[in-house]
Write a protein that holds these residues in place. Sequence first.
Motif, mmCIF file in Angstrom:
data_model
loop_
_atom_site.group_PDB
_atom_site.id
_atom_site.type_symbol
_atom_site.label_atom_id
_atom_site.label_comp_id
_atom_site.label_asym_id
_atom_site.label_seq_id
_atom_site.Cartn_x
_atom_site.Cartn_y
_atom_site.Cartn_z
ATOM 1 N N SER A 1 4.505 -6.511 -4.277
ATOM 2 C CA SER A 1 4.487 -5.065 -4.472
ATOM 3 C C SER A 1 3.469 -4.385 -3.569
ATOM 4 O O SER A 1 3.406 -3.168 -3.534
ATOM 5 N N PHE A 2 2.658 -5.177 -2.849
ATOM 6 C CA PHE A 2 1.672 -4.557 -1.978
ATOM 7 C C PHE A 2 2.311 -4.031 -0.702
ATOM 8 O O PHE A 2 1.677 -3.347 0.090
ATOM 9 N N GLN B 1 1.928 -0.315 0.028
ATOM 10 C CA GLN B 1 0.593 0.101 0.442
ATOM 11 C C GLN B 1 0.310 -0.320 1.881
ATOM 12 O O GLN B 1 -0.243 0.439 2.668
ATOM 13 N N ALA B 2 0.674 -1.578 2.206
ATOM 14 C CA ALA B 2 0.446 -2.049 3.560
ATOM 15 C C ALA B 2 1.229 -1.189 4.540
ATOM 16 O O ALA B 2 0.768 -0.907 5.648
ATOM 17 N N VAL C 1 1.951 2.028 4.265
ATOM 18 C CA VAL C 1 1.257 3.283 4.519
ATOM 19 C C VAL C 1 0.149 3.061 5.546
ATOM 20 O O VAL C 1 0.001 3.819 6.511
#
Lengths: 275, 275, 275, 275
Positions: free
Chosen positions: A138-139, A142-143, A145
């Motif tokens: 799920s990261f 974020q990565a 962005v």
Amino acid sequence: MPYPSEQSAPTGLRARLHTIIFESDTPAGRAFDVGLLWAIVLSVLAVMLESVEAIRLQYGEAIRVLEWCFTGLFALEYGLRLVSVQRPLRYALSFFGLVDLMAILPSLLSLMLPGMQSLLVVRVLRLLRVFRVLKLASFLGQADVLLTALRASRQKIIVFLGAVLSTVVIMGAVMYQVEGAPNGFDSIPRGMYWAVVTMTTVGYGDLAPKTVPGQFIASVLMIMGYGIIAVPTGIVSVELAQATRQAIDPRACPGCGLQGHDLDAVHCKHCGASL
Amino acid sequence: MPYPSEQSAPTGLRARLHTIIFESDTPAGRAFDVGLLWAIVLSVLAVMLESVEAIRLQYGEAIRVLEWCFTGLFALEYGLRLVSVQRPLRYALSFFGLVDLMAILPSLLSLMLPGMQSLLVVRVLRLLRVFRVLKLASFLGQADVLLTALRASRQKIIVFLGAVLSTVVIMGAVMYQVEGAPNGFDSIPRGMYWAVVTMTTVGYGDLAPKTVPGQFIASVLMIMGYGIIAVPTGIVSVELAQATRQAIDPRACPGCGLQGHDLDAVHCKHCGASL
Amino acid sequence: MPYPSEQSAPTGLRARLHTIIFESDTPAGRAFDVGLLWAIVLSVLAVMLESVEAIRLQYGEAIRVLEWCFTGLFALEYGLRLVSVQRPLRYALSFFGLVDLMAILPSLLSLMLPGMQSLLVVRVLRLLRVFRVLKLASFLGQADVLLTALRASRQKIIVFLGAVLSTVVIMGAVMYQVEGAPNGFDSIPRGMYWAVVTMTTVGYGDLAPKTVPGQFIASVLMIMGYGIIAVPTGIVSVELAQATRQAIDPRACPGCGLQGHDLDAVHCKHCGASL
Amino acid sequence: MPYPSEQSAPTGLRARLHTIIFESDTPAGRAFDVGLLWAIVLSVLAVMLESVEAIRLQYGEAIRVLEWCFTGLFALEYGLRLVSVQRPLRYALSFFGLVDLMAILPSLLSLMLPGMQSLLVVRVLRLLRVFRVLKLASFLGQADVLLTALRASRQKIIVFLGAVLSTVVIMGAVMYQVEGAPNGFDSIPRGMYWAVVTMTTVGYGDLAPKTVPGQFIASVLMIMGYGIIAVPTGIVSVELAQATRQAIDPRACPGCGLQGHDLDAVHCKHCGASL
């Protein structure tokens, strides 16, 4: 990355293997990922500990056995990956394919060629395999962005790095002239190393100006570097704000389907329809 | 910078030379720029390598030959530039004209005047010529945004630097008094050098407080510097955000007057009017 | 600060003196400011140079004569300021009144009391007088934006400093225990000095962990400090953006006279009138 | 945190005690908080001073007496807390309950077990109790904005830390190979310590590359770290801007739906409707 539907349906076993090894939305796939993560972290820890002399002398044998277990595991995994994909060669030559191969090669080579002990340190590159696992987690958002922000500011950062490098070369030459070999500045590249250490505010102190003019020039460089450090921070902040804003608003225009509207947008910027 | 149309049309040869040397939108001009870029980078590399004693002892002769080739090339280029511009004197006295001259002078002078060996280091200023080439490239826009942001924050940065310099002078005097000559703080300027090294968080360690009150004062200065580093970063971030926003689009909505539209916006995001 | 109109009109001479000394919108006032600026900078330079032993031994006499000239000048200026203001005592006890007095006291005291040589360094505080002059200059607006931003983020910065100081105390105690006196960490305050040097990324290296657990704890602290440095920067950036935005839009509402509207405001946020 | 209304009304004394000890909106409660704050700060100061050998030798006896007074006070306070809460066990096992216990345990243990002198340093954890008092103060709002920003950027910071740690491991292994034990890089963990010291720009200089390839690799790492430091700053700035904006006002305009109004706005800045 959902499983690509293709004309020739894969055999049941290969499809199952692919689901387990390459995906993470089944319980088996998730368990495989977690197991792999642990194996990677533990094997890198083993490499790290083996490099400490005191530990190597006492537990060297145990670590070497462990190393062979991990190498065996990774070799087995590599084989299964080759088997389960549709085009093995393409996988083998992809970035992660090469990283997977690098996880087993050094140990095998050091067995066959006795002089290759220094290759063993390459095994820490196994750590890169962690990103293969995280890619599915799920990261990712974020990565994404962060990467979008960095990619958007790429050109500005290149201009900025160009200015920094020019300053480094010129200040390196100046200090080579001003301080000279007796104070440790024995060549322009050495002066450039000092300039990088100073501008980035690392400041080891292994090379430091000793003459009064040298200390004055160094002070000017430091205050410049102090201001310059503000530039990449500003660039990334601005791009990150933009990337965040675009990532936050998930609305698609009912008229033309465009996404990426500003948070305060009331009308689609493309066709004028109400959002 | 397109070629300026003037009354007395230049001779065909001069016009062609000008197009090749000063512009980059023809294939010949682009080839010239790329060649020049390589010549600059290689000649600066040669200067850097010559300053390393081990390399100078072994390859000194080859490097000196190379240096003369580059000097010849740059002299030829300088001559062509002088010939191809309409007003040679104005070019010769411009910033880039002087930089171009500096690329050939040191080598020539060191030949004529044997004592001028120390001038040779000036040759790294050739690196500045890289910016002449880049000036024509697509990075111009990005550099412009950076420069606009820095220019807009000029006054704030001057106020900020004034505060930093006052702190440096006062802390330098305080540490000269508190630590004194035996601990290396043997004059106020030396104390100021220490204050700069500390406030910019470079921290070589060649000068460090040894007494308890000195270490206490230094700790306060460091935490202050820690907060102060936030100020230029904040300044540049804000101005950069402004410059980016303005670079993005100067259009105001005819319907509601809103500014700050995205570059690809066709309709106002607020009222839906056409832009 | 325009001259305050009062009942008892001041005598003509005093009013003129006040205009020249305290204001800067007449030619005479501006000339006085520029002269004062130079006198301050030169006298601080003299103090700095006198502290360098080599210069003191050679030019000490000349510097001392110069010092007495500056002291005389500043004493004369102090007297004129006292004469020209309406309430001399209030001026003498104001912040800048005390700074003005500090500019002449140390030299006078060192003449009367022979043992007060160490007081001489106090003379660098004359530098603070520069801000009295700048107060009247055009940089006021920029300094105001900076001060507004810092004042607005005061509470956040106090919370932040509290967290930093607690970390410093606890890490100082931990390292005192882990590394101990033989490695230089001979008391908790010494450990706190190390923690400040490390968290602010100054890193002199006069104190550095030598044991493996100490280096591990230090690594954690460094990465924490690396993240923590982002906080004040973020605080100041956000407040600065706010202060800049408010400073930029000079529009006053035609309905209620309110200022400080956002740049994209179309209606007054207070009374709803169109701007 | 107002006093929770429960079925079985607490006895008058216990309720009064609870109000004084746990709350701060009565004069007695505020006086208790201020007294506690001073006791905490003074007792931590005493621990710090006791660790300085010169002070311990001269004032050791006085400090030990003081320590016993503080321990007595804190024990009394701990007892009162236990008595005044409804569920003593739940309090005793809460975070602040354990911190309160830690404030008295080390002194008691060092009395009973003579070999536990090293436990004394644990007493600085008393400092954490300061936050219990501040929790009730007006700084809560500001701390909240900071914490909201940090929590919102948690995932981005984890991704970022993952990238930093991977770089640290790989660069540590590279430098262990390139520089080797004679230059101090005697294991991969030691190389990782160096990489952390370098990337965070702390730069002690206790470990510094000495070979030319090592200095080149270090320069690349420093410039990378220089750019990387921009990322957390950007993350926190963006989230802080968001948290500040949301803290400012959650109202949406009933007319046009715009959010992000200033706290003192009465009318929408865009369409003029009443908020």
